[in-house]
Design a protein around this motif. Structure first.
Motif, PDB file in Angstrom:
ATOM      1  N   UNK A 241       5.135  22.672 -22.624  1.00 38.53           N
ATOM      2  CA  UNK A 241       5.318  21.218 -22.701  1.00 38.53           C
ATOM      3  C   UNK A 241       5.886  20.671 -21.402  1.00 38.53           C
ATOM      4  N   UNK A 242       6.761  21.432 -20.757  1.00 38.97           N
ATOM      5  CA  UNK A 242       7.326  20.993 -19.474  1.00 38.97           C
ATOM      6  C   UNK A 242       6.264  20.997 -18.382  1.00 38.97           C
ATOM      7  N   UNK A 243       5.464  22.046 -18.315  1.00 39.37           N
ATOM      8  CA  UNK A 243       4.468  22.157 -17.252  1.00 39.37           C
ATOM      9  C   UNK A 243       3.283  21.230 -17.471  1.00 39.37           C
ATOM     10  N   UNK A 244       3.119  20.752 -18.684  1.00 37.99           N
ATOM     11  CA  UNK A 244       2.052  19.790 -18.965  1.00 37.99           C
ATOM     12  C   UNK A 244       2.291  18.460 -18.252  1.00 37.99           C
ATOM     13  N   UNK A 245       3.518  18.228 -17.806  1.00 34.75           N
ATOM     14  CA  UNK A 245       3.836  16.984 -17.099  1.00 34.75           C
ATOM     15  C   UNK A 245       3.476  17.055 -15.615  1.00 34.75           C
ATOM     16  N   UNK A 246       3.049  18.232 -15.139  1.00 32.41           N
ATOM     17  CA  UNK A 246       2.666  18.386 -13.738  1.00 32.41           C
ATOM     18  C   UNK A 246       1.246  17.869 -13.522  1.00 32.41           C
ATOM     19  N   UNK A 247       0.863  17.577 -12.279  1.00 33.75           N
ATOM     20  CA  UNK A 247      -0.524  17.174 -12.007  1.00 33.75           C
ATOM     21  C   UNK A 247      -1.487  18.311 -12.316  1.00 33.75           C
ATOM     22  N   UNK A 248      -2.698  17.984 -12.714  1.00 40.24           N
ATOM     23  CA  UNK A 248      -3.720  18.977 -13.030  1.00 40.24           C
ATOM     24  C   UNK A 248      -4.874  18.867 -12.047  1.00 40.24           C
ATOM     25  N   UNK A 249      -5.378  20.020 -11.635  1.00 40.74           N
ATOM     26  CA  UNK A 249      -6.500  20.098 -10.701  1.00 40.74           C
ATOM     27  C   UNK A 249      -7.713  20.631 -11.451  1.00 40.74           C
ATOM     28  N   UNK A 250      -8.846  19.945 -11.292  1.00 44.21           N
ATOM     29  CA  UNK A 250     -10.083  20.352 -11.940  1.00 44.21           C
ATOM     30  C   UNK A 250     -11.166  20.536 -10.902  1.00 44.21           C
ATOM     31  N   UNK A 251     -11.803  21.684 -10.904  1.00 40.42           N
ATOM     32  CA  UNK A 251     -12.917  21.980 -10.009  1.00 40.42           C
ATOM     33  C   UNK A 251     -14.193  22.009 -10.838  1.00 40.42           C
ATOM     34  N   UNK A 252     -15.256  21.470 -10.285  1.00 42.96           N
ATOM     35  CA  UNK A 252     -16.508  21.405 -11.029  1.00 42.96           C
ATOM     36  C   UNK A 252     -17.678  21.671 -10.094  1.00 42.96           C
ATOM     37  N   UNK A 253     -18.743  22.217 -10.657  1.00 46.40           N
ATOM     38  CA  UNK A 253     -19.998  22.445  -9.937  1.00 46.40           C
ATOM     39  C   UNK A 253     -21.133  22.254 -10.920  1.00 46.40           C
ATOM     40  N   UNK A 254     -22.255  21.727 -10.420  1.00 49.67           N
ATOM     41  CA  UNK A 254     -23.392  21.463 -11.297  1.00 49.67           C
ATOM     42  C   UNK A 254     -24.672  21.573 -10.499  1.00 49.67           C
TER      43      UNK A 254
ATOM     44  N   UNK B 133       0.831  -1.203   0.000  1.00 50.68           N
ATOM     45  CA  UNK B 133       0.000   0.000   0.000  1.00 50.68           C
ATOM     46  C   UNK B 133       0.867   1.254   0.000  1.00 50.68           C
ATOM     47  N   UNK B 134       1.965   1.253   0.765  1.00 46.95           N
ATOM     48  CA  UNK B 134       2.849   2.415   0.799  1.00 46.95           C
ATOM     49  C   UNK B 134       3.485   2.658  -0.569  1.00 46.95           C
ATOM     50  N   UNK B 135       3.786   1.557  -1.268  1.00 48.26           N
ATOM     51  CA  UNK B 135       4.357   1.714  -2.612  1.00 48.26           C
ATOM     52  C   UNK B 135       3.378   2.418  -3.530  1.00 48.26           C
ATOM     53  N   UNK B 136       2.123   2.018  -3.490  1.00 47.55           N
ATOM     54  CA  UNK B 136       1.114   2.645  -4.348  1.00 47.55           C
ATOM     55  C   UNK B 136       0.917   4.117  -3.993  1.00 47.55           C
ATOM     56  N   UNK B 137       0.982   4.437  -2.714  1.00 49.52           N
ATOM     57  CA  UNK B 137       0.815   5.831  -2.313  1.00 49.52           C
ATOM     58  C   UNK B 137       1.999   6.687  -2.728  1.00 49.52           C
ATOM     59  N   UNK B 138       3.177   6.076  -2.867  1.00 46.90           N
ATOM     60  CA  UNK B 138       4.368   6.837  -3.259  1.00 46.90           C
ATOM     61  C   UNK B 138       4.442   7.094  -4.767  1.00 46.90           C
ATOM     62  N   UNK B 139       3.705   6.301  -5.567  1.00 47.81           N
ATOM     63  CA  UNK B 139       3.807   6.453  -7.016  1.00 47.81           C
ATOM     64  C   UNK B 139       3.413   7.853  -7.502  1.00 47.81           C
ATOM     65  N   UNK B 140       2.291   8.448  -7.046  1.00 48.25           N
ATOM     66  CA  UNK B 140       1.987   9.808  -7.510  1.00 48.25           C
ATOM     67  C   UNK B 140       3.058  10.822  -7.123  1.00 48.25           C
ATOM     68  N   UNK B 141       3.647  10.654  -5.926  1.00 37.91           N
ATOM     69  CA  UNK B 141       4.680  11.590  -5.495  1.00 37.91           C
ATOM     70  C   UNK B 141       5.918  11.478  -6.377  1.00 37.91           C
ATOM     71  N   UNK B 142       6.295  10.247  -6.712  1.00 40.61           N
ATOM     72  CA  UNK B 142       7.451  10.055  -7.592  1.00 40.61           C
ATOM     73  C   UNK B 142       7.186  10.657  -8.968  1.00 40.61           C
ATOM     74  N   UNK B 143       5.974  10.447  -9.488  1.00 49.96           N
ATOM     75  CA  UNK B 143       5.629  11.008 -10.790  1.00 49.96           C
ATOM     76  C   UNK B 143       5.649  12.525 -10.760  1.00 49.96           C
ATOM     77  N   UNK B 144       5.154  13.100  -9.643  1.00 52.08           N
ATOM     78  CA  UNK B 144       5.145  14.549  -9.516  1.00 52.08           C
ATOM     79  C   UNK B 144       6.556  15.112  -9.504  1.00 52.08           C
ATOM     80  N   UNK B 145       7.441  14.493  -8.742  1.00 53.14           N
ATOM     81  CA  UNK B 145       8.818  14.980  -8.652  1.00 53.14           C
ATOM     82  C   UNK B 145       9.543  14.837  -9.988  1.00 53.14           C
ATOM     83  N   UNK B 146       9.245  13.757 -10.707  1.00 55.04           N
ATOM     84  CA  UNK B 146       9.899  13.577 -12.009  1.00 55.04           C
ATOM     85  C   UNK B 146       9.424  14.604 -13.018  1.00 55.04           C
ATOM     86  N   UNK B 147       8.177  15.072 -12.873  1.00 56.86           N
ATOM     87  CA  UNK B 147       7.649  16.053 -13.811  1.00 56.86           C
ATOM     88  C   UNK B 147       8.136  17.458 -13.513  1.00 56.86           C
TER      89      UNK B 147
END
Length: 456
Positions: free
Chosen positions: A285-298, A1-15
């Motif tokens: 192109x470099x910043x496209x590798x960062x995580x994206x946040x989307x807010x929505x309301x309906x 479980x800790x490995x799975x939780x670390x994957x987004x952080x590793x991807x973020x740092x690499x981007x």
């Protein structure tokens, strides 16, 4: 479980690695021109210095009717709309959805919803893309300005080529008339037994050759008229008036300093703005590798009757947020960034090449100007000597002191000298136009020197 939780952080740092900053090569620019030049500042409005009101009217017509310039103007409109469309991505998106649905063995269901979504530009990706579009638009402005200047130069060059063709046509016509008169004299002497048959044949050959040259020159003049009519947006009927002259302009062209060319020339501005656009594309192109946040309301609902949709009890609202980070895309985003980096490096070299090409054009135009002036003065003297020699050779031939071959040689030299004088007057005007263009001078005093994009 800790490995799975670390994957987004590793991807973020690499981007979040930093792309290389823009450090274009610095061109080697001298403090002064190698060729002799007036270092005064060039003032806009070089078209007026050519002292040809008819040409100014043709330029105005070309600016209004030239199809290529009109197409370039529409390209600028397209670039501006692209800029506006790119900038709109940074704002929230609001949409209204009305739908109807019916399944087997069920009643019809109508739905109505108002949706609001927004992706905040946390890393500045959309801002970079907007900058890219803004620089692209500014480059299109510079390209349009360059096309205007080149159109005016083309009209001017072709107009003066028409004047040269007309002057040569007049010269060949006078020469043809003179040769016919000489032929009449030789034929009269031949009938009296004073001239040889060879002289008669050579004289007739001269007349026929000059008539052929005259016909070819008429065709040349017609083709030049059609070329200019096409540029003006007219039907190419070869009916353009050719009345004009090849003015001799003695005033020096202020060349300024070599570094001024980088600021004044639209093509160099265009190359630099394209480089800035490529740099902004790399940042996006470099910043496209960062995580994206989307807010929505309906807010919306569904009902079996369309009239019941707007009742309070049938409507419900919802809020949402999502954070997305690519974990695996087979290296696509990394490749896009590497491609953007290569594109920027390519544009750096293209800009550097354009700078050196511009400096070369100025140096060549400055050195050619001095050479053309010297040659023109020499050919003026040669023309006068050749005219005197032609008249004297024919007079001595009539008196039996010279052979007809001497007359032919004198006539050939006379024609060459007169042709060279006319051609050099055209070259002097071409050189002046080319020098103004190479220095980045504007044809009109009302033309802005540095196009800058306005804010959408």
């Amino acid at each position: 479980m800790r490995v799975y939780l670390m994957l987004p952080l590793v991807a973020l740092l690499s981007a979040c690695s930093t792309p290389p900053s823009l450090q274009p090569p610095v061109p080697d620019i001298q403090d002064s021109w190698q060729a002799e030049a007036d270092i005064g500042n060039a003032s806009p409005g070089w078209l007026n210095t050519l002292q040809d009101p008819a040409l100014e009217g043709l330029v105005e017509e070309a600016m209004n009717n030239n199809p290529g310039l009109a197409a370039a103007s529409q390209s600028l409109v397209s670039a501006r709309q692209q800029w506006l469309a790119t900038g709109a991505d940074a704002y929230p998106q609001l949409s209204l959805e009305l739908g109807a649905r019916r399944q087997e063995n069920t009643d019809r269901s109508d739905s109505l919803s108002l949706n609001l979504s927004w992706t905040p530009d946390i890393w500045g990706e959309m801002d970079a893309r907007t900058q890219q579009a803004a620089f692209t638009y500014a480059a299109a402005e510079a390209a349009l300005e360059e096309q205007r200047e080149e159109l005016v130069a083309d009209v001017s060059r072709t107009w003066f080529e028409i004047q040269e063709a007309r002057l040569l046509l007049e010269l060949y016509t006078r020469r043809h008339d003179t040769l016919e008169q000489s032929l009449d004299i030789i034929e009269s002497g031949y009938r009296q037994g004073l001239n040889e048959a060879l002289d008669l044949y050579l004289a007739r050959n001269n007349v026929n050759s000059e008539a052929a040259r005259l016909e070819q020159q008429r065709q040349t003049l017609s083709e030049l008229q059609r070329d200019l009519e096409q540029t003006l947006g007219r039907y190419p009927a070869a009916e353009l008036s050719s009345s004009g002259s090849l003015p001799l302009l003695d005033a020096e062209v202020p060349a300024g300093m070599p570094a001024d060319v980088l600021r004044r020339r639209p093509d160099l501005q265009q190359a630099w703005l394209r480089l800035l656009a490529r740099d902004a594309a790399l940042a996006a192109a470099h910043r496209d590798r960062f995580p994206s946040l989307t807010l929505s309301a309906a807010e919306g609902g569904s009902s079996d009757a369309l009239s019941d949709l707007l009742r309070t009890g049938n409507l419900a609202w919802s809020l949402g947020a999502s954070l997305t980070q690519t974990l695996f895309d087979a290296g696509r985003k990394e490749a896009v960034q590497a491609q953007a980096l290569a594109d920027r490096a390519e544009q750096e070299q293209l800009w550097l090449e354009a700078v050196y090409a511009a400096l070369t054009e100025v140096e060549n135009a400055l050195s050619e100007r001095r050479s053309l002036h010297n040659r023109y003065q020499l050919y003026l003297k040669a023309e006068q000597n050749a005219l005197n020699a032609e008249a004297l050779a024919f007079e001595q031939y009539r008196n039996g002191l010279e052979s007809f071959t001497t007359v032919l040689e004198a006539q050939r030299r006379s024609l060459d000298a007169q042709t060279n004088v006319i051609n050099l007057r055209l070259q002097l005007l071409h050189n002046r136009i080319e020098l103004y263009r190479a220095l980045g001078g504007r044809f009109s005093a009302d033309t802005t020197a540095e196009p800058e994009p306005d804010t959408p």
